[in-house]
Write a protein that holds these residues in place. Structure first.
Motif, PDB file in Angstrom:
ATOM      1  N   ALA A  95       0.827  -1.204   0.000  1.00  0.00           N
ATOM      2  CA  ALA A  95       0.000   0.000   0.000  1.00  0.00           C
ATOM      3  C   ALA A  95       0.865   1.259   0.000  1.00  0.00           C
ATOM      4  O   ALA A  95       0.549   2.241  -0.690  1.00  0.00           O
ATOM      5  N   LEU A  96       1.953   1.242   0.758  1.00  0.00           N
ATOM      6  CA  LEU A  96       2.836   2.418   0.777  1.00  0.00           C
ATOM      7  C   LEU A  96       3.497   2.639  -0.575  1.00  0.00           C
ATOM      8  O   LEU A  96       3.671   3.775  -1.019  1.00  0.00           O
ATOM      9  N   GLN A  97       3.866   1.565  -1.213  1.00  0.00           N
ATOM     10  CA  GLN A  97       4.614   1.695  -2.455  1.00  0.00           C
ATOM     11  C   GLN A  97       3.722   2.012  -3.653  1.00  0.00           C
ATOM     12  O   GLN A  97       4.125   2.771  -4.536  1.00  0.00           O
ATOM     13  N   TRP A  98       2.512   1.462  -3.663  1.00  0.00           N
ATOM     14  CA  TRP A  98       1.699   1.581  -4.877  1.00  0.00           C
ATOM     15  C   TRP A  98       0.308   2.178  -4.657  1.00  0.00           C
ATOM     16  O   TRP A  98      -0.434   2.350  -5.623  1.00  0.00           O
ATOM     17  N   GLY A  99      -0.057   2.479  -3.428  1.00  0.00           N
ATOM     18  CA  GLY A  99      -1.391   3.013  -3.178  1.00  0.00           C
ATOM     19  C   GLY A  99      -1.613   4.360  -3.852  1.00  0.00           C
ATOM     20  O   GLY A  99      -0.923   5.332  -3.556  1.00  0.00           O
ATOM     21  N   ARG A 100      -2.579   4.415  -4.745  1.00  0.00           N
ATOM     22  CA  ARG A 100      -2.839   5.654  -5.489  1.00  0.00           C
ATOM     23  C   ARG A 100      -3.580   6.688  -4.645  1.00  0.00           C
ATOM     24  O   ARG A 100      -3.516   7.885  -4.927  1.00  0.00           O
ATOM     25  N   ASP A 101      -4.276   6.228  -3.605  1.00  0.00           N
ATOM     26  CA  ASP A 101      -5.055   7.138  -2.771  1.00  0.00           C
ATOM     27  C   ASP A 101      -4.395   7.396  -1.422  1.00  0.00           C
ATOM     28  O   ASP A 101      -5.046   7.878  -0.488  1.00  0.00           O
ATOM     29  N   LEU A 102      -3.117   7.094  -1.304  1.00  0.00           N
ATOM     30  CA  LEU A 102      -2.421   7.272  -0.027  1.00  0.00           C
ATOM     31  C   LEU A 102      -2.424   8.740   0.379  1.00  0.00           C
ATOM     32  O   LEU A 102      -1.974   9.601  -0.376  1.00  0.00           O
ATOM     33  N   GLU A 136      -5.293   3.399   7.714  1.00  0.00           N
ATOM     34  CA  GLU A 136      -5.280   4.405   6.652  1.00  0.00           C
ATOM     35  C   GLU A 136      -4.216   4.094   5.591  1.00  0.00           C
ATOM     36  O   GLU A 136      -4.364   4.477   4.436  1.00  0.00           O
ATOM     37  N   ILE A 137      -3.164   3.413   5.981  1.00  0.00           N
ATOM     38  CA  ILE A 137      -2.182   2.980   4.985  1.00  0.00           C
ATOM     39  C   ILE A 137      -2.844   2.060   3.971  1.00  0.00           C
ATOM     40  O   ILE A 137      -2.710   2.243   2.757  1.00  0.00           O
ATOM     41  N   VAL A 138      -3.574   1.076   4.448  1.00  0.00           N
ATOM     42  CA  VAL A 138      -4.247   0.139   3.544  1.00  0.00           C
ATOM     43  C   VAL A 138      -5.348   0.843   2.753  1.00  0.00           C
ATOM     44  O   VAL A 138      -5.572   0.535   1.572  1.00  0.00           O
ATOM     45  N   ALA A 139      -6.009   1.807   3.370  1.00  0.00           N
ATOM     46  CA  ALA A 139      -7.047   2.562   2.658  1.00  0.00           C
ATOM     47  C   ALA A 139      -6.477   3.259   1.427  1.00  0.00           C
ATOM     48  O   ALA A 139      -7.207   3.548   0.473  1.00  0.00           O
ATOM     49  N   GLY A 140      -5.171   3.519   1.434  1.00  0.00           N
ATOM     50  CA  GLY A 140      -4.529   4.164   0.296  1.00  0.00           C
ATOM     51  C   GLY A 140      -4.578   3.340  -0.979  1.00  0.00           C
ATOM     52  O   GLY A 140      -4.361   3.874  -2.077  1.00  0.00           O
ATOM     53  N   LEU A 141      -4.883   2.065  -0.861  1.00  0.00           N
ATOM     54  CA  LEU A 141      -5.021   1.223  -2.052  1.00  0.00           C
ATOM     55  C   LEU A 141      -6.362   1.436  -2.750  1.00  0.00           C
ATOM     56  O   LEU A 141      -6.545   1.028  -3.895  1.00  0.00           O
ATOM     57  N   GLY A 142      -7.300   2.061  -2.042  1.00  0.00           N
ATOM     58  CA  GLY A 142      -8.593   2.344  -2.648  1.00  0.00           C
ATOM     59  C   GLY A 142      -9.422   1.114  -2.954  1.00  0.00           C
ATOM     60  O   GLY A 142     -10.212   1.113  -3.893  1.00  0.00           O
ATOM     61  N   PRO A 144     -12.182  -1.529  -1.357  1.00  0.00           N
ATOM     62  CA  PRO A 144     -13.062  -1.940  -0.263  1.00  0.00           C
ATOM     63  C   PRO A 144     -12.779  -3.361   0.217  1.00  0.00           C
ATOM     64  O   PRO A 144     -12.886  -3.649   1.414  1.00  0.00           O
ATOM     65  N   ALA A 145     -12.412  -4.248  -0.696  1.00  0.00           N
ATOM     66  CA  ALA A 145     -12.125  -5.627  -0.301  1.00  0.00           C
ATOM     67  C   ALA A 145     -10.919  -5.691   0.631  1.00  0.00           C
ATOM     68  O   ALA A 145     -10.923  -6.415   1.638  1.00  0.00           O
ATOM     69  N   LEU A 146      -9.879  -4.913   0.320  1.00  0.00           N
ATOM     70  CA  LEU A 146      -8.694  -4.915   1.179  1.00  0.00           C
ATOM     71  C   LEU A 146      -8.941  -4.142   2.472  1.00  0.00           C
ATOM     72  O   LEU A 146      -8.359  -4.461   3.514  1.00  0.00           O
ATOM     73  N   ASP A 147      -9.817  -3.133   2.424  1.00  0.00           N
ATOM     74  CA  ASP A 147     -10.204  -2.443   3.662  1.00  0.00           C
ATOM     75  C   ASP A 147     -10.865  -3.428   4.617  1.00  0.00           C
ATOM     76  O   ASP A 147     -10.608  -3.404   5.830  1.00  0.00           O
ATOM     77  N   GLU A 148     -11.706  -4.303   4.078  1.00  0.00           N
ATOM     78  CA  GLU A 148     -12.373  -5.295   4.922  1.00  0.00           C
ATOM     79  C   GLU A 148     -11.365  -6.310   5.456  1.00  0.00           C
ATOM     80  O   GLU A 148     -11.447  -6.728   6.617  1.00  0.00           O
ATOM     81  N   THR A 149     -10.403  -6.693   4.623  1.00  0.00           N
ATOM     82  CA  THR A 149      -9.348  -7.596   5.087  1.00  0.00           C
ATOM     83  C   THR A 149      -8.596  -6.977   6.251  1.00  0.00           C
ATOM     84  O   THR A 149      -8.323  -7.640   7.262  1.00  0.00           O
ATOM     85  N   MET A 150      -8.259  -5.698   6.132  1.00  0.00           N
ATOM     86  CA  MET A 150      -7.533  -5.021   7.196  1.00  0.00           C
ATOM     87  C   MET A 150      -8.384  -4.902   8.451  1.00  0.00           C
ATOM     88  O   MET A 150      -7.865  -5.030   9.564  1.00  0.00           O
ATOM     89  N   ALA A 151      -9.682  -4.674   8.294  1.00  0.00           N
ATOM     90  CA  ALA A 151     -10.563  -4.608   9.457  1.00  0.00           C
ATOM     91  C   ALA A 151     -10.545  -5.920  10.222  1.00  0.00           C
ATOM     92  O   ALA A 151     -10.529  -5.938  11.463  1.00  0.00           O
TER      93      ALA A 151
END
Length: 214
Positions: A95-102, A136-142, A144-151
């Protein structure tokens, strides 16, 4: 006779999200029994809806259903720590390296809030800020599926920390400075370096937690 309709997808998702948020906030202790009737009334959902949410949480390893006894909050062990931190070490650096919405500015604000909380000795606020930082780091990937994984991961992590913080109340305090280093690299547009530092931090923390749980 026609079959009774099941819970709506929206109701199931609401109950599932609410339960994860409560577990992430540390409202239950590992091993604690959950009162299904009271919880259904609190959330304003049917017990059938609540049980479907419990089924999903059981699959995540967050709760345990014991026949004829009820639903209990899980008590994670070393294998769980290895699983959680292995997943985080893959997800968050990406997410840090490639997240477009970071949102680097937001990450900086979260670290500042953690620094202020540490300064006034508010350990709970430091822990909350640390979880938000990683969410919020993971949220940077934009995604929803990964946001749920992180939750799901954060809810499981909180159960680990309930055990660890009893022995080391200031466990989270040193990570505020490391998070500041990550933000500094991001502000300097050094994404790859920030990702590498974060991965090292995550793996080291997982090892430390595993040692504390032995």
């Amino acid at each position: 006779m026609s079959a009774q309709p099941g819970p709506s997808p929206n109701a199931r998702q609401y109950a599932l999200t609410a339960l994860r948020e409560r577990i992430s906030a540390g409202l239950w202790e590992p091993g604690e029994k959950v009162n299904e009737q009271e919880l259904a009334a609190t959330l304003g959902v049917s017990r059938n809806t609540l049980r479907e949410a419990f089924a999903a949480l059981s699959g995540d390893g967050i709760i345990t259903r014991v026949p004829n006894r009820g639903v209990f909050i899980s008590s994670p062990g070393i294998a769980d720590v290895r699983d959680i931190y292995g997943a985080r070490a893959a997800l968050e650096p990406a997410a840090l390296q490639w997240g477009r919405d970071l949102d680097v500015g937001l990450l900086a604000q979260i670290v500042t809030a953690a620094e202020e909380a540490r300064g006034r000795g508010d350990r709970h606020a430091v822990a909350d800020a640390n979880q938000r930082f990683h969410r919020e780091i993971v949220a940077g990937l934009g995604s929803p599926a990964l946001d749920e994984t992180m939750a799901r991961l954060l809810a499981r992590m909180r159960l680990v920390f309930v055990r660890v913080l009893a022995a080391e109340p200031d466990f989270h305090a040193p990570y505020v400075d490391e998070n500041r280093q990550v933000v500094g690299l991001l502000q300097a547009r050094e994404r790859a370096e920030a990702a590498g530092l974060l991965r090292t931090m995550i793996m080291r923390t997982g090892d430390r937690l595993a040692d504390l749980l032995r």
